[in-house]
Design a protein around this motif. Structure first.
Motif, PDB file in Angstrom:
ATOM      1  N   VAL A  68       6.551   3.205 -17.030  1.00 25.33           N
ATOM      2  CA  VAL A  68       6.410   3.862 -15.928  1.00 25.33           C
ATOM      3  C   VAL A  68       5.138   3.573 -15.007  1.00 25.33           C
ATOM      4  O   VAL A  68       4.162   3.249 -15.595  1.00 25.33           O
ATOM      5  N   HIS A  69       5.556   3.133 -13.968  1.00 23.14           N
ATOM      6  CA  HIS A  69       4.422   2.538 -12.856  1.00 23.14           C
ATOM      7  C   HIS A  69       4.381   3.340 -11.789  1.00 23.14           C
ATOM      8  O   HIS A  69       5.389   3.679 -11.265  1.00 23.14           O
ATOM      9  N   THR A  70       3.514   4.014 -11.539  1.00 24.73           N
ATOM     10  CA  THR A  70       3.265   4.913 -10.260  1.00 24.73           C
ATOM     11  C   THR A  70       2.138   4.331  -9.206  1.00 24.73           C
ATOM     12  O   THR A  70       1.136   3.760  -9.514  1.00 24.73           O
ATOM     13  N   GLN A  71       2.573   4.221  -8.127  1.00 21.55           N
ATOM     14  CA  GLN A  71       1.733   3.604  -6.826  1.00 21.55           C
ATOM     15  C   GLN A  71       1.662   4.768  -5.812  1.00 21.55           C
ATOM     16  O   GLN A  71       2.384   5.350  -5.419  1.00 21.55           O
ATOM     17  N   LEU A  72       0.265   4.900  -5.264  1.00 15.69           N
ATOM     18  CA  LEU A  72      -0.204   6.167  -4.336  1.00 15.69           C
ATOM     19  C   LEU A  72      -0.288   5.235  -3.174  1.00 15.69           C
ATOM     20  O   LEU A  72      -1.555   4.497  -3.271  1.00 15.69           O
ATOM     21  N   ASN A  73       0.280   5.743  -2.004  1.00 17.60           N
ATOM     22  CA  ASN A  73      -0.231   4.805  -0.852  1.00 17.60           C
ATOM     23  C   ASN A  73      -0.650   5.921   0.268  1.00 17.60           C
ATOM     24  O   ASN A  73      -0.131   6.967   0.303  1.00 17.60           O
ATOM     25  N   VAL A  74      -1.884   5.748   0.809  1.00 20.70           N
ATOM     26  CA  VAL A  74      -2.772   6.618   1.556  1.00 20.70           C
ATOM     27  C   VAL A  74      -2.584   6.113   2.845  1.00 20.70           C
ATOM     28  O   VAL A  74      -3.299   4.777   2.948  1.00 20.70           O
ATOM     29  N   ARG A  75      -2.240   6.602   4.042  1.00 16.70           N
ATOM     30  CA  ARG A  75      -2.489   6.409   5.364  1.00 16.70           C
ATOM     31  C   ARG A  75      -3.486   7.288   6.324  1.00 16.70           C
ATOM     32  O   ARG A  75      -3.156   8.414   6.002  1.00 16.70           O
ATOM     33  N   ALA A  76      -4.285   6.564   6.767  1.00 21.95           N
ATOM     34  CA  ALA A  76      -5.242   7.536   7.741  1.00 21.95           C
ATOM     35  C   ALA A  76      -5.170   7.040   9.181  1.00 21.95           C
ATOM     36  O   ALA A  76      -5.188   5.899   9.437  1.00 21.95           O
ATOM     37  N   THR A  77      -5.012   7.979   9.790  1.00 17.82           N
ATOM     38  CA  THR A  77      -5.099   7.556  11.452  1.00 17.82           C
ATOM     39  C   THR A  77      -6.031   8.414  12.296  1.00 17.82           C
ATOM     40  O   THR A  77      -5.883   9.698  11.996  1.00 17.82           O
ATOM     41  N   PHE A 114      -6.092  12.227  10.545  1.00 21.36           N
ATOM     42  CA  PHE A 114      -4.626  12.607  10.009  1.00 21.36           C
ATOM     43  C   PHE A 114      -4.677  11.782   8.652  1.00 21.36           C
ATOM     44  O   PHE A 114      -4.738  10.632   8.555  1.00 21.36           O
ATOM     45  N   LEU A 115      -4.275  12.367   7.484  1.00 20.95           N
ATOM     46  CA  LEU A 115      -3.956  11.536   5.981  1.00 20.95           C
ATOM     47  C   LEU A 115      -2.571  12.062   5.724  1.00 20.95           C
ATOM     48  O   LEU A 115      -1.901  12.987   5.745  1.00 20.95           O
ATOM     49  N   ASN A 116      -2.029  10.925   5.149  1.00 19.23           N
ATOM     50  CA  ASN A 116      -0.483  11.089   4.830  1.00 19.23           C
ATOM     51  C   ASN A 116      -0.759  10.175   3.379  1.00 19.23           C
ATOM     52  O   ASN A 116      -0.872   9.003   3.178  1.00 19.23           O
ATOM     53  N   ALA A 117      -0.153  10.734   2.264  1.00 18.09           N
ATOM     54  CA  ALA A 117      -0.077  10.036   1.038  1.00 18.09           C
ATOM     55  C   ALA A 117       1.418  10.153   0.437  1.00 18.09           C
ATOM     56  O   ALA A 117       1.881  11.091   0.622  1.00 18.09           O
ATOM     57  N   VAL A 118       1.729   9.097   0.001  1.00 14.87           N
ATOM     58  CA  VAL A 118       3.316   8.902  -0.427  1.00 14.87           C
ATOM     59  C   VAL A 118       3.029   8.189  -1.863  1.00 14.87           C
ATOM     60  O   VAL A 118       2.399   7.408  -2.163  1.00 14.87           O
ATOM     61  N   GLN A 119       3.955   8.916  -2.908  1.00 20.50           N
ATOM     62  CA  GLN A 119       3.689   8.404  -4.214  1.00 20.50           C
ATOM     63  C   GLN A 119       5.187   7.788  -4.755  1.00 20.50           C
ATOM     64  O   GLN A 119       6.252   8.592  -4.534  1.00 20.50           O
ATOM     65  N   ASP A 120       5.138   6.474  -5.079  1.00 22.50           N
ATOM     66  CA  ASP A 120       6.336   6.007  -5.455  1.00 22.50           C
ATOM     67  C   ASP A 120       6.267   5.721  -6.975  1.00 22.50           C
ATOM     68  O   ASP A 120       5.252   5.471  -7.602  1.00 22.50           O
ATOM     69  N   LEU A 121       7.467   5.940  -7.533  1.00 29.20           N
ATOM     70  CA  LEU A 121       7.412   5.956  -8.736  1.00 29.20           C
ATOM     71  C   LEU A 121       8.545   4.763  -9.413  1.00 29.20           C
ATOM     72  O   LEU A 121       9.522   4.552  -8.686  1.00 29.20           O
ATOM     73  N   HIS A 122       8.080   3.852 -10.149  1.00 29.08           N
ATOM     74  CA  HIS A 122       8.806   2.813 -10.673  1.00 29.08           C
ATOM     75  C   HIS A 122       9.124   2.969 -12.095  1.00 29.08           C
ATOM     76  O   HIS A 122       8.164   3.377 -12.864  1.00 29.08           O
ATOM     77  N   ALA A 123      10.311   2.499 -12.505  1.00 31.01           N
ATOM     78  CA  ALA A 123      10.443   2.468 -13.907  1.00 31.01           C
ATOM     79  C   ALA A 123      11.131   0.944 -14.455  1.00 31.01           C
ATOM     80  O   ALA A 123      11.770   0.217 -13.581  1.00 31.01           O
ATOM     81  N   LEU A 124      10.783   0.806 -15.734  1.00 26.78           N
ATOM     82  CA  LEU A 124      11.283  -0.784 -16.176  1.00 26.78           C
ATOM     83  C   LEU A 124      13.005  -0.413 -16.341  1.00 26.78           C
ATOM     84  O   LEU A 124      13.432   0.551 -17.191  1.00 26.78           O
ATOM     85  N   GLN A 125      13.834  -1.138 -15.941  1.00 26.40           N
ATOM     86  CA  GLN A 125      15.070  -1.292 -16.173  1.00 26.40           C
ATOM     87  C   GLN A 125      15.569  -2.744 -16.600  1.00 26.40           C
ATOM     88  O   GLN A 125      15.372  -3.703 -16.051  1.00 26.40           O
TER      89      GLN A 125
END
Length: 205
Positions: free
Chosen positions: A93-102, A114-125
């Protein structure tokens, strides 16, 4: 059943079916009018804070706050930036947290971050492929032999906007720490124990 009562029963059934259909349509409209999942406009601004500095200085403080927490700056402009940080809670399982500041200007002389954080979850297939070889037997008979080979790729299996208020509050606090005029809150360095100088007593004449 008499022929006189049959039309009355049919009419009653039709009216009951109409009531059920109306109720179903009303329930369908209520379900359709439900707000999107996780969307709630309230008086609390989870993703925004005011600072008494220009946007350029506020964004620089946000950049330093993210760098201090192990984020990598992916994009940067005068009034915005994007940073990423990766985690691996499990081997597959691989997780990436992306934060954007404006950073937006706000009179007089202040800014809104303004802060916005998006968490993407990746898995091995795993992706497997097979091949066959021909083994010559008697005459022209051949026997297919499968040969399996596989490879694994990271595939994004989920993505969501972080809504944890404590996460944003801690990040806003770190931004405020890097603003000009913020006192140094690092713990003081303990001075080593130095023995006092020996007292020299001179003999009397």
């Amino acid at each position: 059943m008499s022929a006189a009562l049959r039309p009355v029963r049919v009419l009653s059934c039709l009216l009951f079916a109409g009531i059920l259909a109306a109720c179903g349509a009303r329930d369908g409209r209520q379900r359709a009018e439900a707000p999107p999942l996780g969307d709630a406009f309230s008086s609390e601004d989870t993703y925004a804070r005011d600072y008494r500095v220009p946007p350029l200085i506020a964004c620089e403080a946000a950049r330093r706050a993210l760098l201090g927490q192990g984020y990598v700056i992916a994009k940067q402009a005068a009034d915005s930036l994007e940073a990423t940080k990766v985690f691996q809670p499990q081997s597959d399982v691989h997780t990436q947290l992306n934060v954007r500041a404006t950073c937006v200007e706000r009179a007089p002389g202040g800014s809104i971050v303004f802060l916005n954080a998006v968490q993407d979850l990746h898995a091995l297939q795993a992706q497997s492929s097979s091949a066959s070889v021909g083994v010559s037997m008697i005459g022209s008979v051949s026997v297919p032999v499968p040969i399996g080979s596989g490879s694994a790729n990271l595939v994004r299996v989920g993505s969501n906007t972080v809504q944890n208020q404590d996460f944003y509050q801690r990040l806003f606090d770190r931004i405020g720490h890097y603003l000009p005029g913020t006192p140094d809150v690092r713990p003081p360095v303990a001075e080593p124990d130095v023995p006092p100088d020996p007292v020299i007593i001179e003999p009397l004449d």
